[in-house]
Scaffold this active site. Structure first.
Site, PDB file in Angstrom:
ATOM      1  N   SER A  92       0.816  -1.216   0.000  1.00  0.00           N
ATOM      2  CA  SER A  92       0.000   0.000   0.000  1.00  0.00           C
ATOM      3  C   SER A  92       0.852   1.270   0.000  1.00  0.00           C
ATOM      4  O   SER A  92       1.525   1.567  -0.979  1.00  0.00           O
ATOM      5  CB  SER A  92      -0.955  -0.037   1.201  1.00  0.00           C
ATOM      6  OG  SER A  92      -1.942   0.944   1.093  1.00  0.00           O
ATOM      7  N   ASP A 148      10.268   5.777 -10.025  1.00  0.00           N
ATOM      8  CA  ASP A 148       9.918   6.484 -11.261  1.00  0.00           C
ATOM      9  C   ASP A 148      10.744   7.757 -11.434  1.00  0.00           C
ATOM     10  O   ASP A 148      11.125   8.113 -12.550  1.00  0.00           O
ATOM     11  CB  ASP A 148       8.422   6.823 -11.270  1.00  0.00           C
ATOM     12  CG  ASP A 148       7.541   5.594 -11.436  1.00  0.00           C
ATOM     13  OD1 ASP A 148       8.075   4.536 -11.824  1.00  0.00           O
ATOM     14  OD2 ASP A 148       6.328   5.684 -11.163  1.00  0.00           O
ATOM     15  N   LYS A 199      -0.781  -4.129  -3.322  1.00  0.00           N
ATOM     16  CA  LYS A 199      -2.052  -3.523  -2.910  1.00  0.00           C
ATOM     17  C   LYS A 199      -2.117  -2.094  -3.450  1.00  0.00           C
ATOM     18  O   LYS A 199      -1.490  -1.190  -2.917  1.00  0.00           O
ATOM     19  CB  LYS A 199      -2.178  -3.514  -1.390  1.00  0.00           C
ATOM     20  CG  LYS A 199      -3.468  -2.861  -0.887  1.00  0.00           C
ATOM     21  CD  LYS A 199      -3.509  -2.833   0.629  1.00  0.00           C
ATOM     22  CE  LYS A 199      -4.760  -2.128   1.132  1.00  0.00           C
ATOM     23  NZ  LYS A 199      -4.748  -0.683   0.844  1.00  0.00           N
TER      24      LYS A 199
END
Length: 711
Positions: A471, A482, A497
């Site tokens: 999560s 990224d 998740k």
């Protein structure tokens, strides 16, 4: 996200007004029926991907509910299941008509079968087991059929109890042999004595289990039924009964109001298992682990209340209370057995294990910091009071004062928490820009961004993850990946998740309520996406440097759960890759090369495969010699992996100065930190993270950023 959440609240408020959820409007003023109607309504209106409640849904609920009630199939008979099966495709109708016939039937039958089982296990354990008989047991109960007679049920219990006793019996024989080896004059106990002792251990375990279930009330079983329904929507939608909601709040905030002691019920006694460092009990120095609490008296009451034999949850409710209130405990002391009355003033108790902790390590003449973050905690009443982001910010400032040259952020086993803290933490490492994209069903996406152009730490950064990083952990790791801001070291992928949950207080939908607190519903309202547009749902975050660990072959991720939402992607956000590194890919390649040749990691991977093989094995012999042969082979195999725990790096970890000052008055905290530092010094993953930081520091920081780090 705020806009979508506000929209959802407005929609639900309008719907609640039109539906008039008042207890007086219901045909039957029954709390259970009210809960079913209220919960399914909120689910249908607020869930990200609400399922149609139909016959197929009903079958899923039916199967899961019975599994939750009797997973080992040692209570219900085949005839019970045949009777229950009339509801298999009718639970949807029960929900629609606000009926609880199915629950009442199964609940009453389970209570009856549990009472019968007490007599069965006592009867079986009253007689010796014959471990010379050749027979086996299959512990994969999901494949077992329900029994058709009491004789078959007794046989199922007999095998399960025999297997449990055999394990203890074997261990006791090995202990006797070891005592004889250490002392040739030692007189070994007979096999008959050891078998009896092993049966008594099994009997005690069963009696403790039934003592525990005795404390279950009808409402507890109804919560199981409700969650069998709501979890059909997705694995993270969950009903919290009032006390469960309290525990959830404590877990998220790391705080509670009370005396600061962990309690356990054994037989009829409420016993202190741990005094929490810094809390009222700890400060008083009058309570210790092992003390039994007999009575509880509130400051505004004349007589104390006996909690002997009381449910643990009810006892806890009496002992905890608001800050600055007083409570008097009648306690039987463990050491002397004397009874004392101890008065404590309740306070805010911080559960230290919840919070971030920090250490420093020197390597190659450089200083590296490590921050372990167990969860993305926050106070649900007041975000500004204390949260993970503010704590990490303070720790980074402290680390910089100690001339930190690189930082490891350890998110292993971090199951998530507050989405806002993720954005705030990410902002410590990047210039302003998007951190995560959030999308509600049917709504346009929201982009949650760091809007502060300042960067608290622009030096080398490594993030550690594993299969249990979930999560919020995945959002942070994905954003840093990224942006190419950090190198991610860990498992092949994280948990997977990619959904957002909100906790809805069910009480607010009721205009009047004669039933008291009805609890809360945690439901999935949104999905989040990386800034590159991909979802972390199911796929998780794939590490830049993949290393094996003990979870490598265990099915524990989102993809292994029931009813997970699917993976998808949306358009990427507008962001710029971090420009502070050079030769970023080279550093990753060098780390991979080190990991591929690391003998410790090869041994860990081999161990993980062996654990998987062991867990998949469901057939076990109940004949002693066969069991002993198998156990000895497993012990020999296990010894091959002893060196995993004996691994030692050359790294020495220390606490920061502010924490060392705390040690002068808090020896418990010092002991916990010593254990953590010892664990870090044996951690091959942390060792590699330090190597990577060193490589990044030496070769891969652009000159302008290096100057900033030095400043």
């Amino acid at each position: 996200m705020k806009r979508n959440l506000k929209l959802m609240v407005v929609v639900l408020l309008m719907a609640a007004t039109s539906c008039s959820f008042t207890t007086k409007k219901f045909d039957d003023p029954n709390k259970d029926k009210l809960l079913i109607d209220l919960i399914t309504y909120v689910l249908n209106e607020g869930h990200y991907d609400a399922r149609e409640i139909n016959d197929e849904f009903s079958k899923d609920v039916y199967n899961k509910y019975l599994e939750n009630l009797d997973a080992s199939k040692r209570f219900f008979y085949a005839d019970d299941i045949k009777e229950f099966s009339q509801y298999k495709d009718k639970i949807d109708d029960q929900i629609e008509e606000k009926k609880i016939d199915f629950f009442d039937l199964t609940y009453n039958r389970l209570i009856k079968r549990s009472d019968e089982a007490r007599e069965i296990f006592k009867e079986i354990l009253a007689k010796p087991f014959d471990f010379s008989k050749e027979e086996d047991i299959n512990t994969d109960f999901s494949k077992a059929e329900y029994v058709s007679s009491k004789k078959e049920l007794k046989e199922r219990w007999r095998k399960q109890l025999k297997f449990s006793t055999l394990i203890t019996y074997y261990d006791k024989i090995e202990e006797e042999r070891q005592k004889k080896e250490e002392n040739p004059d030692y007189e070994m106990k007979s096999k008959e004595e050891l078998e009896k002792e092993a049966r008594e251990v099994t009997l005690t375990s069963l009696e403790e289990y039934f003592d525990f279930t005795d404390d279950f009330e009808r409402k507890d079983y109804f919560s199981i039924y409700l969650n069998s329904i709501v979890e059909r929507f997705d694995p993270h939608t969950y009903y919290f009964a009032p006390q469960d909601k309290d525990r959830f709040d404590i877990a998220m905030s790391g705080q509670l109001e009370g005396i600061g002691a962990r309690l356990q019920k054994k037989s009829d006694n409420i016993t202190i298992t741990e005094v929490i460092s810094g809390g009222p009990a700890w400060r008083s120095e009058e309570l210790a682990a092992g003390d039994e609490i007999l009575k509880v008296q509130q400051e505004d009451e004349e007589e104390p209340v006996s909690i002997v034999g009381m449910r643990l949850e009810d006892a806890v409710e009496l002992i905890k209370g608001p800050k600055d209130s007083k409570v008097t405990l009648t306690v039987r002391k463990k050491l002397m057995g004397n009874i004392e009355e101890i008065t404590l003033t309740r306070d805010i108790v911080e559960i230290e294990e919840t919070y971030a902790k920090t250490a420093m390590v020197k390597e190659g003449g450089k200083n590296f910091g490590i921050i372990n973050l167990p969860k993305f905690y926050f106070n649900m009443e007041d975000y500004e009071e204390r949260n993970a982001a503010s704590d990490i910010k303070k720790d980074i400032i402290r680390l910089k004062k100690e001339n930190m040259d690189g930082l490891v952020l350890d998110l292993r086993n971090n199951g998530g928490g507050s989405l806002k803290t993720v954005v705030d933490i990410a902002g410590l490492f990047i210039k302003e820009g998007p951190v995560v994209q959030v999308k509600s069903n049917g709504e346009r996406k929201d982009v949650l961004s760091d809007e502060d152009p300042s960067v608290l730490w622009d030096g080398p950064l490594v993030i550690l993850v594993n299969e249990l990083s979930a999560s919020a952990s995945e959002i942070l790791a994905a954003a840093m990946q990224d942006y190419e801001r950090a190198i991610i070291i860990g498992s092949k992928q994280t948990y997977g998740k990619g959904t957002v949950q909100n906790v809805v207080d069910l009480n607010r939908w009721l205009r009047s309520n004669e039933f008291g607190d009805v609890g809360a519903l945690k439901l999935t309202t949104q999905k989040f996406y990386r800034v590159n547009g991909g979802s972390t749902q199911l796929e998780g975050v794939k590490s830049d440097v993949v290393v094996p660990d003990r979870y490598s072959f265990v099915e524990i991720g989102e993809k292994d759960q029931d009813n997970p939402l699917p993976w998808d992607k949306i358009n990427p956000a507008d962001y710029n890759v971090w420009d502070g590194y050079v030769n970023f890919e080279k550093t990753i390649a060098e780390s991979k090369a080190r990991m591929n040749s690391n003998k410790q990691l090869k041994l860990i991977e081999e161990h993980a495969r062996w654990i998987k093989e062991q867990s998949d094995e469901s057939s076990h012999s109940l004949q002693f010699e066969e069991y002993a042969t198998s156990a000895e082979m497993n012990q020999k195999m296990a010894k091959r992996f002893d060196s995993i725990n004996n691994y030692k790096t050359d790294l020495t970890f220390t606490s920061l100065p502010y924490e060392k000052e705390l040690f002068e008055t808090d020896t418990i905290l010092e002991e916990k930190r010593d254990r953590w530092h010892s664990s870090l010094s044996k951690d091959v993953y942390v060792e590699e993270a330090i190597h990577v930081l060193s490589d990044m520091r030496k070769n891969n920081i652009r000159p302008d950023h290096l100057a900033k780090v030095r400043d």
